[in-house]
Design an enzyme around this catalytic site. Sequence first.
Site, mmCIF file in Angstrom:
data_model
loop_
_atom_site.group_PDB
_atom_site.id
_atom_site.type_symbol
_atom_site.label_atom_id
_atom_site.label_comp_id
_atom_site.label_asym_id
_atom_site.label_seq_id
_atom_site.Cartn_x
_atom_site.Cartn_y
_atom_site.Cartn_z
ATOM 1 N N SER A 198 48.499 51.088 30.557
ATOM 2 C CA SER A 198 48.620 51.587 29.174
ATOM 3 C C SER A 198 48.248 53.062 29.076
ATOM 4 C CB SER A 198 47.768 50.759 28.216
ATOM 5 O OG SER A 198 46.439 50.659 28.670
ATOM 6 N N HIS B 40 48.194 43.042 32.716
ATOM 7 C CA HIS B 40 47.320 44.047 32.078
ATOM 8 C C HIS B 40 46.700 43.407 30.820
ATOM 9 C CE1 HIS B 40 45.712 47.868 31.063
ATOM 10 N NE2 HIS B 40 46.762 48.457 30.529
ATOM 11 N N HIS C 5 41.191 42.998 40.024
ATOM 12 C CA HIS C 5 41.361 44.316 39.408
ATOM 13 C C HIS C 5 41.902 45.290 40.448
ATOM 14 C CE1 HIS C 5 40.571 47.940 37.072
ATOM 15 N NE2 HIS C 5 40.612 47.129 36.026
ATOM 16 N N ARG D 112 32.364 45.289 31.651
ATOM 17 C CA ARG D 112 32.848 44.939 30.304
ATOM 18 C C ARG D 112 32.772 43.422 30.117
ATOM 19 N NH1 ARG D 112 38.658 47.661 30.588
ATOM 20 N NH2 ARG D 112 38.576 46.395 32.491
ATOM 21 N N ASP E 173 39.060 40.659 30.596
ATOM 22 C CA ASP E 173 39.845 39.679 29.852
ATOM 23 C C ASP E 173 39.355 38.248 30.017
ATOM 24 O OD1 ASP E 173 41.700 41.619 28.846
ATOM 25 O OD2 ASP E 173 42.484 41.755 30.877
HETATM 26 N N1 HAX Z 1 44.871 35.424 41.035
HETATM 27 C C1 HAX Z 1 45.687 35.213 42.080
HETATM 28 N N2 HAX Z 1 46.082 36.165 42.937
HETATM 29 C C2 HAX Z 1 45.593 37.396 42.718
HETATM 30 C C3 HAX Z 1 44.699 37.696 41.685
HETATM 31 C C4 HAX Z 1 44.350 36.643 40.803
HETATM 32 N N3 HAX Z 1 43.566 36.840 39.765
HETATM 33 N N4 HAX Z 1 44.397 39.013 41.735
HETATM 34 C C5 HAX Z 1 45.086 39.519 42.776
HETATM 35 N N5 HAX Z 1 45.815 38.541 43.386
HETATM 36 C C6 HAX Z 1 46.758 38.667 44.475
HETATM 37 C C7 HAX Z 1 47.848 39.673 44.064
HETATM 38 O O1 HAX Z 1 48.821 39.045 43.250
HETATM 39 C C8 HAX Z 1 48.338 40.111 45.412
HETATM 40 O O2 HAX Z 1 49.175 39.090 45.914
HETATM 41 P P1 HAX Z 1 50.515 39.433 46.752
HETATM 42 O O3 HAX Z 1 50.020 40.088 48.001
HETATM 43 O O4 HAX Z 1 51.124 38.102 46.942
HETATM 44 O O5 HAX Z 1 51.317 40.361 45.890
HETATM 45 C C9 HAX Z 1 47.069 40.130 46.253
HETATM 46 O O6 HAX Z 1 46.130 39.267 45.584
HETATM 47 C C10 HAX Z 1 46.456 41.522 46.380
HETATM 48 O O7 HAX Z 1 46.248 42.041 45.084
HETATM 49 P P2 HAX Z 1 45.068 43.092 44.786
HETATM 50 O O8 HAX Z 1 45.320 44.293 45.629
HETATM 51 O O9 HAX Z 1 43.739 42.432 44.918
HETATM 52 O O10 HAX Z 1 45.263 43.395 43.248
HETATM 53 P P3 HAX Z 1 46.312 44.378 42.556
HETATM 54 O O11 HAX Z 1 45.686 45.722 42.475
HETATM 55 O O12 HAX Z 1 47.652 44.289 43.198
HETATM 56 O O13 HAX Z 1 46.447 43.721 41.115
HETATM 57 C C11 HAX Z 1 45.700 42.747 39.117
HETATM 58 C C12 HAX Z 1 45.435 43.810 40.166
HETATM 59 C C13 HAX Z 1 44.724 42.925 37.973
HETATM 60 C C14 HAX Z 1 47.122 42.914 38.589
HETATM 61 C C15 HAX Z 1 45.517 41.356 39.764
HETATM 62 O O14 HAX Z 1 44.185 41.188 40.195
HETATM 63 C C16 HAX Z 1 45.902 40.220 38.850
HETATM 64 O O15 HAX Z 1 47.089 39.860 38.790
HETATM 65 N N6 HAX Z 1 44.916 39.607 38.104
HETATM 66 C C17 HAX Z 1 45.208 38.570 37.151
HETATM 67 C C18 HAX Z 1 45.738 39.160 35.839
HETATM 68 C C19 HAX Z 1 44.648 39.902 35.098
HETATM 69 O O16 HAX Z 1 43.565 39.406 34.878
HETATM 70 N N7 HAX Z 1 44.968 41.130 34.654
HETATM 71 C C20 HAX Z 1 44.052 41.971 33.870
HETATM 72 C C21 HAX Z 1 43.409 43.056 34.711
HETATM 73 C C22 HAX Z 1 42.464 43.919 33.914
HETATM 74 C C23 HAX Z 1 43.227 44.683 32.926
HETATM 75 O O17 HAX Z 1 44.061 45.533 33.201
HETATM 76 N N8 HAX Z 1 43.034 44.343 31.704
HETATM 77 O O18 HAX Z 1 43.863 44.839 30.778
#
Ligand code: HAX
Length: 436
Positions: free
Chosen positions: A239, A269, A316, A325, A371
Amino acid sequence: MTRLKSLLLEKIQEHRPRIQKLTKEFADVVIDQVTISQTIGGARDIHSLVTDISYLDPQEGIRFRGKNIPETFAALPKAAGGEYPTVEAFWFFLLTGDIPTQAETDEVLADFQSRAKVPPYVFEVLRAMPKDSHPMAMLSTAVLAMQKDSIFASKYHETKKNDYWDTMYEDASNLVARLPEIAAFIYRLKYKNGDIIAPKPGLDMGANFAHMMGIAKPYDDVARMYFILHSDHESGNVSAHATHLVASALSDAFYSFSAGLNGLAGPLHGLANQEVLDWIMGFQKKLNGAEPTEENVKQALWDTLNSGHVIPGYGHAVLRRTDPRYTAQMEFCLKHLPNDPLFKLVNTIYKVAPGVLTEQGKTKNPWPNVDAQSGVIQWYYGLKEYDFYTVLFGVGRALGVLANITWDRALGYPLERPKSVTTAMLEEWAAKGGRK
Ligand code: HAX
Protein backbone atom coordinates in the site's frame (compact mmCIF):
# COMPACT_ATOMS: atom_id res chain seq x y z
CA MET A 1 -0.58 29.10 8.45
CA THR A 2 -1.07 26.52 11.22
CA ARG A 3 1.80 25.67 13.54
CA LEU A 4 1.93 22.17 11.97
CA LYS A 5 2.31 23.54 8.45
CA SER A 6 4.90 26.17 9.38
CA LEU A 7 6.92 23.62 11.38
CA LEU A 8 6.70 21.20 8.47
CA LEU A 9 8.09 23.87 6.16
CA GLU A 10 10.98 24.48 8.59
CA LYS A 11 11.74 20.77 8.69
CA ILE A 12 11.57 20.52 4.90
CA GLN A 13 13.99 23.41 4.51
CA GLU A 14 16.38 21.82 7.01
CA HIS A 15 16.16 18.46 5.27
CA ARG A 16 16.56 19.46 1.63
CA PRO A 17 20.33 20.14 1.79
CA ARG A 18 20.90 16.62 3.17
CA ILE A 19 19.27 15.03 0.13
CA GLN A 20 21.01 17.47 -2.24
CA LYS A 21 24.40 16.66 -0.69
CA LEU A 22 23.81 12.92 -0.94
CA THR A 23 22.70 13.08 -4.56
CA LYS A 24 25.45 15.50 -5.64
CA GLU A 25 28.50 14.40 -3.65
CA PHE A 26 27.83 10.73 -2.95
CA ALA A 27 25.73 9.69 -5.93
CA ASP A 28 27.93 6.72 -6.86
CA VAL A 29 28.44 5.19 -3.44
CA VAL A 30 27.22 1.58 -3.66
CA ILE A 31 24.81 0.55 -0.88
CA ASP A 32 23.36 -2.68 -2.21
CA GLN A 33 23.58 -5.35 -4.86
CA VAL A 34 20.80 -7.27 -6.56
CA THR A 35 20.59 -11.03 -6.97
CA ILE A 36 18.56 -13.06 -9.43
CA SER A 37 16.32 -14.26 -6.61
CA GLN A 38 15.52 -10.66 -5.68
CA THR A 39 14.80 -9.73 -9.29
CA ILE A 40 12.38 -12.62 -9.68
CA GLY A 41 11.24 -12.55 -6.07
CA GLY A 42 9.43 -9.24 -5.72
CA ALA A 43 12.47 -7.00 -5.13
CA ARG A 44 12.60 -8.31 -1.55
CA ASP A 45 15.06 -6.40 0.65
CA ILE A 46 16.61 -4.27 -2.11
CA HIS A 47 17.52 -0.96 -0.49
CA SER A 48 15.96 1.35 -3.06
CA LEU A 49 13.49 3.52 -1.17
CA VAL A 50 14.03 6.27 1.36
CA THR A 51 11.75 7.56 4.09
CA ASP A 52 12.38 9.13 7.48
CA ILE A 53 8.84 8.64 8.74
CA SER A 54 9.19 5.05 9.89
CA TYR A 55 11.75 2.26 9.83
CA LEU A 56 11.09 -1.47 10.09
CA ASP A 57 13.78 -3.56 11.72
CA PRO A 58 13.29 -7.30 11.08
CA GLN A 59 13.90 -8.13 14.75
CA GLU A 60 12.66 -5.08 16.59
CA GLY A 61 9.68 -4.13 14.43
CA ILE A 62 8.43 -0.69 13.53
CA ARG A 63 9.72 2.63 14.78
CA PHE A 64 7.75 5.76 13.95
CA ARG A 65 10.14 8.71 13.72
CA GLY A 66 12.66 6.76 15.81
CA LYS A 67 10.20 5.66 18.50
CA ASN A 68 8.93 2.11 18.96
CA ILE A 69 5.24 1.51 19.66
CA PRO A 70 5.30 1.77 23.49
CA GLU A 71 7.51 4.88 23.27
CA THR A 72 5.16 6.45 20.72
CA PHE A 73 2.10 5.78 22.86
CA ALA A 74 3.88 7.13 25.95
CA ALA A 75 5.22 10.28 24.32
CA LEU A 76 2.15 11.70 22.59
CA PRO A 77 -0.65 13.71 24.24
CA LYS A 78 -3.57 11.45 25.17
CA ALA A 79 -7.19 11.99 24.33
CA ALA A 80 -9.16 13.43 27.25
CA GLY A 81 -10.34 10.49 29.34
CA GLY A 82 -8.61 8.00 27.05
CA GLU A 83 -5.58 5.71 27.37
CA TYR A 84 -4.26 6.31 23.86
CA PRO A 85 -2.90 9.37 22.05
CA THR A 86 -5.11 11.21 19.64
CA VAL A 87 -4.68 10.56 15.94
CA GLU A 88 -4.27 14.32 15.55
CA ALA A 89 -1.16 14.32 17.78
CA PHE A 90 0.20 11.33 15.91
CA TRP A 91 -0.30 13.03 12.50
CA PHE A 92 1.71 16.02 13.74
CA PHE A 93 4.44 13.64 14.95
CA LEU A 94 4.54 11.62 11.70
CA LEU A 95 4.81 14.74 9.56
CA THR A 96 7.38 16.63 11.64
CA GLY A 97 9.10 14.14 13.95
CA ASP A 98 8.26 16.43 16.89
CA ILE A 99 5.97 15.60 19.79
CA PRO A 100 3.21 18.20 19.71
CA THR A 101 2.10 20.18 22.73
CA GLN A 102 -1.54 20.02 23.74
CA ALA A 103 -2.11 23.40 22.06
CA GLU A 104 -0.54 22.16 18.81
CA THR A 105 -2.66 19.01 18.98
CA ASP A 106 -5.80 21.06 19.54
CA GLU A 107 -4.95 23.16 16.52
CA VAL A 108 -4.71 20.03 14.34
CA LEU A 109 -8.10 18.96 15.65
CA ALA A 110 -9.61 22.33 14.74
CA ASP A 111 -7.87 22.26 11.35
CA PHE A 112 -9.21 18.76 10.60
CA GLN A 113 -12.70 19.87 11.55
CA SER A 114 -12.52 22.74 9.09
CA ARG A 115 -11.59 20.21 6.39
CA ALA A 116 -13.77 17.29 7.40
CA LYS A 117 -16.89 18.05 5.36
CA VAL A 118 -17.29 15.19 2.93
CA PRO A 119 -18.69 16.44 -0.39
CA PRO A 120 -22.29 15.12 -0.78
CA TYR A 121 -21.51 13.60 -4.20
CA VAL A 122 -19.27 11.03 -2.41
CA PHE A 123 -22.29 9.65 -0.59
CA GLU A 124 -24.27 9.58 -3.83
CA VAL A 125 -21.48 7.61 -5.51
CA LEU A 126 -21.39 5.14 -2.60
CA ARG A 127 -25.17 4.73 -2.59
CA ALA A 128 -25.09 4.05 -6.33
CA MET A 129 -22.62 1.17 -5.99
CA PRO A 130 -23.98 -2.40 -6.05
CA LYS A 131 -25.03 -3.52 -2.56
CA ASP A 132 -22.60 -6.42 -2.62
CA SER A 133 -19.57 -4.23 -3.42
CA HIS A 134 -16.66 -4.94 -1.13
CA PRO A 135 -16.18 -2.13 1.45
CA MET A 136 -12.60 -1.66 0.20
CA ALA A 137 -13.85 -1.09 -3.35
CA MET A 138 -16.27 1.45 -1.87
CA LEU A 139 -13.55 3.23 0.10
CA SER A 140 -11.20 3.37 -2.86
CA THR A 141 -14.00 4.62 -5.11
CA ALA A 142 -14.96 7.32 -2.60
CA VAL A 143 -11.36 8.52 -2.46
CA LEU A 144 -11.06 8.55 -6.23
CA ALA A 145 -14.38 10.38 -6.60
CA MET A 146 -12.90 13.30 -4.63
CA GLN A 147 -10.05 13.70 -7.12
CA LYS A 148 -11.95 16.41 -8.93
CA ASP A 149 -11.40 18.62 -5.87
CA SER A 150 -7.65 18.05 -5.69
CA ILE A 151 -5.82 21.28 -4.92
CA PHE A 152 -2.53 19.80 -6.11
CA ALA A 153 -4.05 18.93 -9.51
CA SER A 154 -5.93 22.21 -9.96
CA LYS A 155 -2.86 24.33 -9.10
CA TYR A 156 -0.30 22.11 -10.81
CA HIS A 157 0.42 24.43 -13.73
CA GLU A 158 0.89 27.48 -11.54
CA THR A 159 2.94 25.78 -8.81
CA LYS A 160 6.75 25.65 -8.71
CA LYS A 161 8.35 22.28 -7.98
CA ASN A 162 9.65 23.52 -4.63
CA ASP A 163 6.08 24.23 -3.54
CA TYR A 164 4.46 20.97 -4.63
CA TRP A 165 4.57 19.79 -1.02
CA ASP A 166 2.19 22.60 -0.05
CA THR A 167 -0.72 21.58 -2.26
CA MET A 168 0.02 17.90 -1.58
CA TYR A 169 -0.17 18.66 2.14
CA GLU A 170 -3.53 20.37 1.62
CA ASP A 171 -4.96 17.36 -0.23
CA ALA A 172 -3.43 14.92 2.26
CA SER A 173 -4.90 16.80 5.23
CA ASN A 174 -8.32 17.00 3.57
CA LEU A 175 -8.25 13.28 2.91
CA VAL A 176 -7.19 12.30 6.43
CA ALA A 177 -9.86 14.57 7.90
CA ARG A 178 -12.63 13.09 5.73
CA LEU A 179 -11.81 9.39 5.79
CA PRO A 180 -13.38 8.50 9.16
CA GLU A 181 -16.77 9.82 8.09
CA ILE A 182 -16.53 8.05 4.73
CA ALA A 183 -15.53 4.76 6.42
CA ALA A 184 -18.34 5.00 8.99
CA PHE A 185 -20.80 5.89 6.22
CA ILE A 186 -19.78 2.76 4.26
CA TYR A 187 -20.25 0.65 7.40
CA ARG A 188 -23.68 1.99 8.28
CA LEU A 189 -24.87 2.03 4.66
CA LYS A 190 -23.83 -1.55 4.11
CA TYR A 191 -24.60 -3.18 7.44
CA LYS A 192 -26.97 -0.90 9.36
CA ASN A 193 -29.68 -0.34 6.75
CA GLY A 194 -28.28 3.04 5.82
CA ASP A 195 -28.99 4.43 9.28
CA ILE A 196 -26.22 7.04 9.11
CA ILE A 197 -24.95 8.82 12.23
CA ALA A 198 -23.72 12.36 11.56
CA PRO A 199 -20.30 13.44 12.89
CA LYS A 200 -20.20 15.38 16.15
CA PRO A 201 -18.16 18.60 16.10
CA GLY A 202 -15.48 18.95 18.77
CA LEU A 203 -14.59 15.26 19.09
CA ASP A 204 -11.13 13.99 18.21
CA MET A 205 -10.87 11.58 15.30
CA GLY A 206 -11.02 8.40 17.39
CA ALA A 207 -14.02 9.56 19.42
CA ASN A 208 -15.85 10.86 16.37
CA PHE A 209 -15.26 7.63 14.49
CA ALA A 210 -16.62 5.57 17.41
CA HIS A 211 -19.62 7.90 17.54
CA MET A 212 -20.33 7.63 13.79
CA MET A 213 -19.94 3.84 13.92
CA GLY A 214 -22.45 3.76 16.78
CA ILE A 215 -20.08 1.87 19.11
CA ALA A 216 -19.73 2.89 22.77
CA LYS A 217 -16.53 3.50 24.76
CA PRO A 218 -13.81 2.34 24.88
CA TYR A 219 -14.15 1.97 21.10
CA ASP A 220 -12.85 5.53 20.78
CA ASP A 221 -9.56 4.28 22.21
CA VAL A 222 -9.70 1.17 20.03
CA ALA A 223 -10.02 3.44 16.99
CA ARG A 224 -7.09 5.63 18.09
CA MET A 225 -4.89 2.62 18.79
CA TYR A 226 -5.93 0.90 15.57
CA PHE A 227 -5.34 3.91 13.30
CA ILE A 228 -1.94 4.60 14.85
CA LEU A 229 -0.76 0.98 14.75
CA HIS A 230 -1.75 0.57 11.10
CA SER A 231 -0.42 3.90 9.90
CA ASP A 232 3.03 3.24 8.55
CA HIS A 233 5.42 0.33 7.98
CA GLU A 234 8.16 2.07 6.00
CA SER A 235 7.92 2.39 2.21
CA GLY A 236 8.21 -1.04 0.64
CA ASN A 237 4.89 -2.63 1.65
CA VAL A 238 2.31 -2.82 -1.12
CA SER A 239 0.00 0.00 0.00
CA ALA A 240 2.81 2.43 0.83
CA HIS A 241 4.76 1.54 -2.27
CA ALA A 242 1.74 1.77 -4.57
CA THR A 243 0.85 5.19 -3.14
CA HIS A 244 4.43 6.40 -3.50
CA LEU A 245 4.79 4.97 -7.00
CA VAL A 246 1.63 6.60 -8.32
CA ALA A 247 2.49 9.90 -6.62
CA SER A 248 5.92 9.81 -8.27
CA ALA A 249 4.19 10.54 -11.60
CA LEU A 250 2.89 13.71 -9.90
CA SER A 251 -0.53 12.15 -9.62
CA ASP A 252 -2.34 13.83 -6.73
CA ALA A 253 -3.07 12.36 -3.30
CA PHE A 254 -6.51 11.06 -4.34
CA TYR A 255 -5.22 9.04 -7.29
CA SER A 256 -2.23 7.88 -5.29
CA PHE A 257 -4.00 6.83 -2.11
CA SER A 258 -6.81 5.14 -4.02
CA ALA A 259 -4.10 3.01 -5.70
CA GLY A 260 -2.59 2.26 -2.29
CA LEU A 261 -5.97 1.12 -1.00
CA ASN A 262 -6.37 -1.22 -3.95
CA GLY A 263 -3.10 -2.87 -2.93
CA LEU A 264 -4.15 -2.98 0.70
CA ALA A 265 -7.24 -4.92 -0.39
CA GLY A 266 -5.14 -7.96 -1.35
CA PRO A 267 -5.30 -11.05 0.92
CA LEU A 268 -1.51 -11.17 1.33
CA HIS A 269 -1.59 -7.59 2.63
CA GLY A 270 -4.35 -5.69 4.48
CA LEU A 271 -7.18 -8.07 3.63
CA ALA A 272 -5.40 -10.63 5.83
CA ASN A 273 -7.35 -9.22 8.83
CA GLN A 274 -10.59 -10.28 7.14
CA GLU A 275 -9.02 -13.61 6.16
CA VAL A 276 -8.06 -14.33 9.77
CA LEU A 277 -11.65 -14.00 10.95
CA ASP A 278 -12.86 -15.98 7.97
CA TRP A 279 -10.41 -18.76 8.85
CA ILE A 280 -11.53 -18.76 12.48
CA MET A 281 -15.23 -18.86 11.54
CA GLY A 282 -14.61 -21.75 9.14
CA PHE A 283 -12.67 -23.57 11.86
CA GLN A 284 -15.41 -23.06 14.46
CA LYS A 285 -18.02 -24.30 12.00
CA LYS A 286 -16.03 -27.49 11.47
CA LEU A 287 -15.74 -27.94 15.24
CA ASN A 288 -19.53 -27.99 15.36
CA GLY A 289 -19.74 -26.91 18.98
CA ALA A 290 -16.67 -28.82 20.20
CA GLU A 291 -14.05 -26.96 22.28
CA PRO A 292 -11.03 -25.69 20.35
CA THR A 293 -7.90 -27.48 21.55
CA GLU A 294 -4.26 -27.25 20.55
CA GLU A 295 -4.70 -30.56 18.75
CA ASN A 296 -7.69 -29.60 16.58
CA VAL A 297 -6.21 -26.14 15.89
CA LYS A 298 -3.01 -27.85 14.73
CA GLN A 299 -5.00 -30.16 12.48
CA ALA A 300 -6.91 -27.23 10.96
CA LEU A 301 -3.67 -25.33 10.29
CA TRP A 302 -2.21 -28.35 8.53
CA ASP A 303 -5.43 -28.75 6.52
CA THR A 304 -5.04 -25.14 5.35
CA LEU A 305 -1.39 -25.64 4.39
CA ASN A 306 -2.10 -28.97 2.71
CA SER A 307 -4.84 -27.37 0.63
CA GLY A 308 -2.17 -25.00 -0.74
CA HIS A 309 -3.29 -21.91 1.16
CA VAL A 310 -1.43 -19.59 3.50
CA ILE A 311 -2.22 -19.23 7.18
CA PRO A 312 -3.55 -15.69 7.33
CA GLY A 313 -2.04 -13.39 9.92
CA TYR A 314 1.28 -15.25 9.99
CA GLY A 315 4.53 -14.48 8.20
CA HIS A 316 5.98 -11.23 6.96
CA ALA A 317 8.19 -10.03 4.14
CA VAL A 318 10.51 -8.13 6.50
CA LEU A 319 9.77 -9.06 10.14
CA ARG A 320 11.43 -12.11 11.64
CA ARG A 321 9.69 -12.17 15.00
CA THR A 322 6.23 -11.55 16.49
CA ASP A 323 5.00 -8.23 15.13
CA PRO A 324 5.02 -5.62 17.93
CA ARG A 325 1.72 -4.39 16.49
CA TYR A 326 0.35 -7.85 17.34
CA THR A 327 1.81 -7.56 20.84
CA ALA A 328 0.36 -4.08 21.37
CA GLN A 329 -3.11 -5.35 20.51
CA MET A 330 -2.62 -8.47 22.62
CA GLU A 331 -1.83 -6.23 25.59
CA PHE A 332 -5.04 -4.33 24.95
CA CYS A 333 -6.95 -7.62 24.94
CA LEU A 334 -5.29 -8.84 28.14
CA LYS A 335 -6.46 -5.67 29.83
CA HIS A 336 -9.95 -5.30 28.36
CA LEU A 337 -11.11 -8.74 27.21
CA PRO A 338 -8.90 -11.40 28.84
CA ASN A 339 -11.64 -14.02 28.98
CA ASP A 340 -13.10 -13.49 25.53
CA PRO A 341 -13.38 -16.90 23.81
CA LEU A 342 -12.18 -15.53 20.46
CA PHE A 343 -9.13 -13.96 22.13
CA LYS A 344 -8.41 -17.30 23.79
CA LEU A 345 -8.67 -19.08 20.47
CA VAL A 346 -6.30 -16.58 18.83
CA ASN A 347 -3.87 -17.27 21.68
CA THR A 348 -4.16 -21.00 21.09
CA ILE A 349 -3.40 -20.43 17.41
CA TYR A 350 -0.38 -18.34 18.51
CA LYS A 351 0.84 -21.27 20.61
CA VAL A 352 0.52 -23.75 17.75
CA ALA A 353 0.94 -21.96 14.41
CA PRO A 354 4.65 -21.00 14.63
CA GLY A 355 5.52 -24.67 15.26
CA VAL A 356 3.37 -25.85 12.36
CA LEU A 357 4.84 -23.28 9.98
CA THR A 358 8.36 -24.10 11.13
CA GLU A 359 7.72 -27.79 10.60
CA GLN A 360 6.37 -27.08 7.13
CA GLY A 361 9.63 -25.26 6.52
CA LYS A 362 8.65 -22.75 3.87
CA THR A 363 8.11 -19.40 5.51
CA LYS A 364 11.06 -17.30 6.66
CA ASN A 365 8.95 -15.96 9.51
CA PRO A 366 6.52 -18.27 11.35
CA TRP A 367 5.38 -15.54 13.76
CA PRO A 368 2.11 -13.57 13.75
CA ASN A 369 1.73 -10.18 12.10
CA VAL A 370 -0.62 -7.30 12.92
CA ASP A 371 -3.60 -8.95 11.23
CA ALA A 372 -3.67 -12.05 13.43
CA GLN A 373 -4.94 -10.10 16.42
CA SER A 374 -6.81 -7.08 15.11
CA GLY A 375 -10.16 -8.69 14.27
CA VAL A 376 -10.64 -10.08 17.77
CA ILE A 377 -10.90 -6.58 19.21
CA GLN A 378 -13.33 -5.41 16.55
CA TRP A 379 -15.48 -8.50 17.03
CA TYR A 380 -15.57 -8.02 20.79
CA TYR A 381 -16.91 -4.48 20.43
CA GLY A 382 -19.67 -5.66 18.12
CA LEU A 383 -18.11 -5.02 14.72
CA LYS A 384 -18.66 -8.53 13.42
CA GLU A 385 -18.90 -7.75 9.72
CA TYR A 386 -15.33 -8.74 9.08
CA ASP A 387 -15.20 -7.83 5.42
CA PHE A 388 -15.14 -4.26 6.77
CA TYR A 389 -11.90 -4.72 8.74
CA THR A 390 -9.55 -3.72 5.95
CA VAL A 391 -11.35 -0.37 5.70
CA LEU A 392 -10.21 0.35 9.27
CA PHE A 393 -6.68 -0.54 8.20
CA GLY A 394 -7.09 1.83 5.23
CA VAL A 395 -8.09 4.79 7.38
CA GLY A 396 -5.01 4.22 9.52
CA ARG A 397 -2.71 3.58 6.58
CA ALA A 398 -3.71 6.96 5.12
CA LEU A 399 -1.74 8.69 7.88
CA GLY A 400 1.54 7.08 6.93
CA VAL A 401 1.34 7.05 3.18
CA LEU A 402 -0.05 10.58 2.88
CA ALA A 403 2.64 11.94 5.19
CA ASN A 404 5.14 10.14 2.99
CA ILE A 405 3.95 11.53 -0.33
CA THR A 406 3.90 15.02 1.17
CA TRP A 407 7.58 14.56 1.99
CA ASP A 408 8.18 12.95 -1.44
CA ARG A 409 7.07 16.22 -3.03
CA ALA A 410 9.01 18.31 -0.51
CA LEU A 411 12.25 16.53 -1.33
CA GLY A 412 11.56 16.38 -5.05
CA TYR A 413 11.86 12.59 -5.32
CA PRO A 414 11.69 11.69 -9.00
CA LEU A 415 9.47 9.47 -11.07
CA GLU A 416 9.98 5.86 -9.93
CA ARG A 417 11.13 3.68 -12.78
CA PRO A 418 13.03 0.46 -11.97
CA LYS A 419 14.57 -1.41 -14.90
CA SER A 420 13.30 -4.78 -16.09
CA VAL A 421 15.27 -7.50 -17.80
CA THR A 422 14.29 -10.55 -19.85
CA THR A 423 14.52 -14.16 -18.70
CA ALA A 424 17.15 -14.78 -21.41
CA MET A 425 19.30 -12.01 -19.90
CA LEU A 426 19.03 -13.59 -16.47
CA GLU A 427 19.98 -16.97 -17.96
CA GLU A 428 22.98 -15.46 -19.68
CA TRP A 429 24.16 -13.68 -16.50
CA ALA A 430 23.51 -16.84 -14.48
CA ALA A 431 25.78 -18.84 -16.82
CA LYS A 432 28.51 -16.18 -16.60
CA GLY A 433 28.22 -15.94 -12.81
CA GLY A 434 27.09 -12.33 -12.88
CA ARG A 435 26.23 -9.37 -15.11
CA LYS A 436 29.64 -8.74 -16.60
N1 HAX B 1 1.25 -19.58 5.58
C1 HAX B 1 1.71 -20.46 4.67
N2 HAX B 1 2.79 -20.26 3.91
C2 HAX B 1 3.45 -19.11 4.10
C3 HAX B 1 3.07 -18.16 5.06
C4 HAX B 1 1.90 -18.42 5.81
N3 HAX B 1 1.43 -17.56 6.68
N4 HAX B 1 3.94 -17.12 5.00
C5 HAX B 1 4.83 -17.42 4.04
N5 HAX B 1 4.54 -18.63 3.48
C6 HAX B 1 5.19 -19.29 2.37
C7 HAX B 1 5.12 -18.35 1.15
O1 HAX B 1 3.85 -18.45 0.52
C8 HAX B 1 6.27 -18.87 0.34
O2 HAX B 1 5.84 -20.06 -0.29
P1 HAX B 1 6.30 -20.43 -1.80
O3 HAX B 1 7.78 -20.62 -1.71
O4 HAX B 1 5.52 -21.66 -2.08
O5 HAX B 1 5.91 -19.25 -2.65
C9 HAX B 1 7.30 -19.24 1.39
O6 HAX B 1 6.57 -19.42 2.62
C10 HAX B 1 8.35 -18.16 1.60
O7 HAX B 1 7.70 -16.94 1.90
P2 HAX B 1 8.40 -15.82 2.81
O8 HAX B 1 9.65 -15.40 2.12
O9 HAX B 1 8.51 -16.29 4.22
O10 HAX B 1 7.31 -14.66 2.81
P3 HAX B 1 7.02 -13.57 1.69
O11 HAX B 1 7.89 -12.40 1.96
O12 HAX B 1 7.08 -14.16 0.32
O13 HAX B 1 5.50 -13.23 1.97
C11 HAX B 1 3.62 -12.72 3.28
C12 HAX B 1 5.10 -12.49 3.08
C13 HAX B 1 3.11 -11.79 4.36
C14 HAX B 1 2.89 -12.40 1.97
C15 HAX B 1 3.39 -14.19 3.69
O14 HAX B 1 4.02 -14.45 4.92
C16 HAX B 1 1.94 -14.57 3.77
O15 HAX B 1 1.35 -14.93 2.74
N6 HAX B 1 1.30 -14.51 4.99
C17 HAX B 1 -0.10 -14.78 5.14
C18 HAX B 1 -0.95 -13.57 4.71
C19 HAX B 1 -0.79 -12.42 5.69
O16 HAX B 1 -0.93 -12.58 6.89
N7 HAX B 1 -0.54 -11.22 5.16
C20 HAX B 1 -0.41 -9.99 5.95
C21 HAX B 1 1.03 -9.58 6.15
C22 HAX B 1 1.17 -8.32 6.97
C23 HAX B 1 0.61 -7.19 6.22
O17 HAX B 1 1.06 -6.77 5.16
N8 HAX B 1 -0.47 -6.70 6.70
O18 HAX B 1 -1.15 -5.83 5.95
